[in-house]
Design a protein around this motif. Structure first.
Motif, PDB file in Angstrom:
ATOM      1  N   ARG A 192       0.830  -1.200   0.000  1.00 19.13           N
ATOM      2  CA  ARG A 192       0.000   0.000   0.000  1.00 19.13           C
ATOM      3  C   ARG A 192       0.865   1.251   0.000  1.00 19.13           C
ATOM      4  O   ARG A 192       0.570   2.239  -0.658  1.00 19.13           O
ATOM      5  N   GLU A 193       1.980   1.232   0.779  1.00 20.26           N
ATOM      6  CA  GLU A 193       2.884   2.386   0.802  1.00 20.26           C
ATOM      7  C   GLU A 193       3.563   2.584  -0.556  1.00 20.26           C
ATOM      8  O   GLU A 193       3.707   3.710  -1.043  1.00 20.26           O
ATOM      9  N   ALA A 194       3.954   1.481  -1.178  1.00 27.65           N
ATOM     10  CA  ALA A 194       4.677   1.572  -2.440  1.00 27.65           C
ATOM     11  C   ALA A 194       3.809   2.115  -3.566  1.00 27.65           C
ATOM     12  O   ALA A 194       4.309   2.794  -4.477  1.00 27.65           O
ATOM     13  N   ARG A 195       2.510   1.834  -3.532  1.00 29.14           N
ATOM     14  CA  ARG A 195       1.661   2.296  -4.623  1.00 29.14           C
ATOM     15  C   ARG A 195       0.981   3.632  -4.313  1.00 29.14           C
ATOM     16  O   ARG A 195       0.157   4.108  -5.102  1.00 29.14           O
ATOM     17  N   TYR A 196       1.323   4.264  -3.179  1.00 27.12           N
ATOM     18  CA  TYR A 196       0.651   5.516  -2.791  1.00 27.12           C
ATOM     19  C   TYR A 196       0.842   6.547  -3.899  1.00 27.12           C
ATOM     20  O   TYR A 196       1.968   6.855  -4.300  1.00 27.12           O
ATOM     21  N   GLY A 197      -0.238   7.066  -4.392  1.00 25.85           N
ATOM     22  CA  GLY A 197      -0.209   8.069  -5.438  1.00 25.85           C
ATOM     23  C   GLY A 197       0.121   7.519  -6.816  1.00 25.85           C
ATOM     24  O   GLY A 197       0.264   8.292  -7.764  1.00 25.85           O
ATOM     25  N   ARG A 198       0.233   6.224  -6.935  1.00 27.80           N
ATOM     26  CA  ARG A 198       0.549   5.612  -8.231  1.00 27.80           C
ATOM     27  C   ARG A 198      -0.590   4.682  -8.649  1.00 27.80           C
ATOM     28  O   ARG A 198      -1.269   4.101  -7.812  1.00 27.80           O
ATOM     29  N   SER A 199      -0.773   4.533  -9.934  1.00 28.38           N
ATOM     30  CA  SER A 199      -1.786   3.597 -10.442  1.00 28.38           C
ATOM     31  C   SER A 199      -1.194   2.197 -10.521  1.00 28.38           C
ATOM     32  O   SER A 199       0.004   2.031 -10.766  1.00 28.38           O
ATOM     33  N   VAL A 200      -2.046   1.215 -10.306  1.00 32.07           N
ATOM     34  CA  VAL A 200      -1.620  -0.191 -10.341  1.00 32.07           C
ATOM     35  C   VAL A 200      -2.438  -0.925 -11.405  1.00 32.07           C
ATOM     36  O   VAL A 200      -3.659  -0.770 -11.484  1.00 32.07           O
ATOM     37  N   GLU A 201      -1.753  -1.679 -12.213  1.00 29.30           N
ATOM     38  CA  GLU A 201      -2.441  -2.448 -13.259  1.00 29.30           C
ATOM     39  C   GLU A 201      -3.034  -3.722 -12.657  1.00 29.30           C
ATOM     40  O   GLU A 201      -2.323  -4.572 -12.132  1.00 29.30           O
ATOM     41  N   VAL A 202      -4.335  -3.788 -12.697  1.00 33.04           N
ATOM     42  CA  VAL A 202      -5.051  -4.928 -12.122  1.00 33.04           C
ATOM     43  C   VAL A 202      -5.202  -6.009 -13.194  1.00 33.04           C
ATOM     44  O   VAL A 202      -5.611  -5.717 -14.326  1.00 33.04           O
ATOM     45  N   PRO A 203      -4.859  -7.267 -12.876  1.00 33.04           N
ATOM     46  CA  PRO A 203      -5.015  -8.338 -13.888  1.00 33.04           C
ATOM     47  C   PRO A 203      -6.481  -8.558 -14.238  1.00 33.04           C
ATOM     48  O   PRO A 203      -7.362  -8.499 -13.375  1.00 33.04           O
ATOM     49  N   GLU A 204      -6.737  -8.766 -15.513  1.00 37.90           N
ATOM     50  CA  GLU A 204      -8.107  -9.013 -15.964  1.00 37.90           C
ATOM     51  C   GLU A 204      -8.461 -10.490 -15.767  1.00 37.90           C
ATOM     52  O   GLU A 204      -7.609 -11.376 -15.796  1.00 37.90           O
ATOM     53  N   PHE A 205      -9.749 -10.705 -15.569  1.00 37.82           N
ATOM     54  CA  PHE A 205     -10.230 -12.082 -15.477  1.00 37.82           C
ATOM     55  C   PHE A 205     -10.186 -12.736 -16.864  1.00 37.82           C
ATOM     56  O   PHE A 205     -10.534 -12.114 -17.872  1.00 37.82           O
ATOM     57  N   THR A 206      -9.745 -13.980 -16.890  1.00 37.83           N
ATOM     58  CA  THR A 206      -9.852 -14.779 -18.108  1.00 37.83           C
ATOM     59  C   THR A 206     -10.782 -15.966 -17.822  1.00 37.83           C
ATOM     60  O   THR A 206     -10.829 -16.471 -16.701  1.00 37.83           O
ATOM     61  N   TYR A 207     -11.503 -16.380 -18.856  1.00 39.25           N
ATOM     62  CA  TYR A 207     -12.545 -17.395 -18.664  1.00 39.25           C
ATOM     63  C   TYR A 207     -12.249 -18.635 -19.516  1.00 39.25           C
ATOM     64  O   TYR A 207     -11.588 -18.575 -20.552  1.00 39.25           O
ATOM     65  N   ALA A 208     -12.750 -19.749 -19.055  1.00 40.93           N
ATOM     66  CA  ALA A 208     -12.606 -21.019 -19.776  1.00 40.93           C
ATOM     67  C   ALA A 208     -13.849 -21.860 -19.553  1.00 40.93           C
ATOM     68  O   ALA A 208     -14.672 -21.572 -18.667  1.00 40.93           O
ATOM     69  N   ASP A 209     -13.990 -22.884 -20.384  1.00 37.20           N
ATOM     70  CA  ASP A 209     -15.125 -23.802 -20.273  1.00 37.20           C
ATOM     71  C   ASP A 209     -14.606 -25.212 -20.029  1.00 37.20           C
ATOM     72  O   ASP A 209     -13.599 -25.626 -20.611  1.00 37.20           O
ATOM     73  N   LYS A 210     -15.308 -25.953 -19.177  1.00 37.57           N
ATOM     74  CA  LYS A 210     -14.931 -27.325 -18.865  1.00 37.57           C
ATOM     75  C   LYS A 210     -16.106 -28.244 -19.145  1.00 37.57           C
ATOM     76  O   LYS A 210     -17.257 -27.943 -18.816  1.00 37.57           O
ATOM     77  N   LEU A 211     -15.799 -29.377 -19.767  1.00 34.22           N
ATOM     78  CA  LEU A 211     -16.825 -30.381 -20.057  1.00 34.22           C
ATOM     79  C   LEU A 211     -17.103 -31.208 -18.816  1.00 34.22           C
ATOM     80  O   LEU A 211     -16.192 -31.722 -18.169  1.00 34.22           O
ATOM     81  N   LEU A 212     -18.373 -31.360 -18.495  1.00 33.86           N
ATOM     82  CA  LEU A 212     -18.794 -32.199 -17.370  1.00 33.86           C
ATOM     83  C   LEU A 212     -19.454 -33.456 -17.928  1.00 33.86           C
ATOM     84  O   LEU A 212     -20.377 -33.401 -18.726  1.00 33.86           O
ATOM     85  N   GLY A 213     -18.970 -34.604 -17.517  1.00 35.90           N
ATOM     86  CA  GLY A 213     -19.516 -35.865 -18.016  1.00 35.90           C
ATOM     87  C   GLY A 213     -18.580 -36.481 -19.036  1.00 35.90           C
ATOM     88  O   GLY A 213     -17.412 -36.098 -19.152  1.00 35.90           O
ATOM     89  N   PRO A 214     -19.076 -37.468 -19.809  1.00 36.95           N
ATOM     90  CA  PRO A 214     -20.468 -37.904 -19.823  1.00 36.95           C
ATOM     91  C   PRO A 214     -20.839 -38.788 -18.629  1.00 36.95           C
ATOM     92  O   PRO A 214     -20.054 -39.630 -18.211  1.00 36.95           O
TER      93      PRO A 214
END
Length: 251
Positions: A192-214
């Motif tokens: 928190r001290e290191a980023r004071y007054g600075r912007s931080v790049e937040v990682p974006e969510f990535t999505y995937a699909d998983k097969l359930l079954g058969p």
């Protein structure tokens, strides 16, 4: 005559002789039946020279005689050679050939590679019972084979049994661990001290699909032959009905 006939026919002649001796048959009727047997033996002998199957034709000659001399006279005899309702068979069902499953995968392209790439995802093994029937139709007067047929059905091809297959899809965040680690690290006092007054790049969510079954249920797709007697009986009836329905006699 009795000394020269087939051993399979001797009991028939002996029974006729016993009936004649007891007075149950008149001399005329006894002679007629002996003459009929002699005629059938000649016919079966001619048949053996055609087919070379002596044992089968000896047996069928007795049936032909009964059909001619019995109270119910028949033009044809249906001879069943094989009727097996206990055949065990392994089937591999490929789900890629099912229209509903193909539509589901097509509408969810995220699972397509997993579904088609792994045999364990698109193939299921089933232990099934199969019934087989082989028969022929014999013309009583001539002994000629008028029709011959063979037919087999298993639990699934007959529609006697069905199998249910359930597929599902899970849509999830594939980089959840990365996001959680970022949040934890940014919550530390030093961060928190290191980023004071600075912007931080937040990682974006990535999505995937998983097969359930058969997930498979119903039928005999459980790697063991545990088909009930009711299913076997229905399967036997169906294979017999379907084969017999194909009998056609030419004019």
């Amino acid at each position: 005559m009795r000394s020269s006939v087939s051993p399979d026919v001797k009991p028939v002649l002996e029974e006729l002789k016993a009936k004649f001796d007891r007075g149950d048959l008149s001399a005329t009727r006894y002679a007629e039946q002996v003459r009929d047997i002699r005629s059938q033996m000649q016919m079966s002998s001619a048949g053996r020279s055609r087919n070379g199957d002596e044992k089968e034709l000896t047996d069928i000659s007795e049936v032909i005689r009964a059909a001619q001399d019995g109270e119910i006279r028949s033009d044809y005899i249906l001879q069943i050679n094989i009727f097996d309702t206990e055949k065990q068979k392994k089937l591999m069902l490929d789900l890629r050939h099912d229209d509903q499953i193909r539509a589901f995968v097509r509408n969810n392209p995220g699972i397509a590679d997993e579904f088609t790439g792994s045999p364990s995802k698109h193939q299921i093994s089933c232990a099934v019972i199969e019934a087989s029937l082989n028969a022929k139709l014999v013309h009583v007067k001539t002994g000629e084979i008028a029709w011959i047929g063979e037919h087999s059905l298993n639990e699934f091809s007959s529609g006697v049994q069905s199998v249910s297959v359930e597929l599902g899809q899970r849509h999830y965040v594939s980089n959840a661990a990365e996001v959680e680690n970022f949040v934890r690290s940014q919550n530390r006092y030093s961060a928190r001290e290191a980023r004071y007054g600075r912007s931080v790049e937040v990682p974006e969510f990535t999505y995937a699909d998983k097969l359930l079954g058969p997930d498979v249920s119903g039928g005999s797709c459980n790697q063991s032959w545990s088909t009930s007697n009711e299913v076997k009986l229905e399967l036997a009836r169906k294979v017999a009905r379907e084969l017999i329905s194909t009998i056609a006699i030419g004019e």
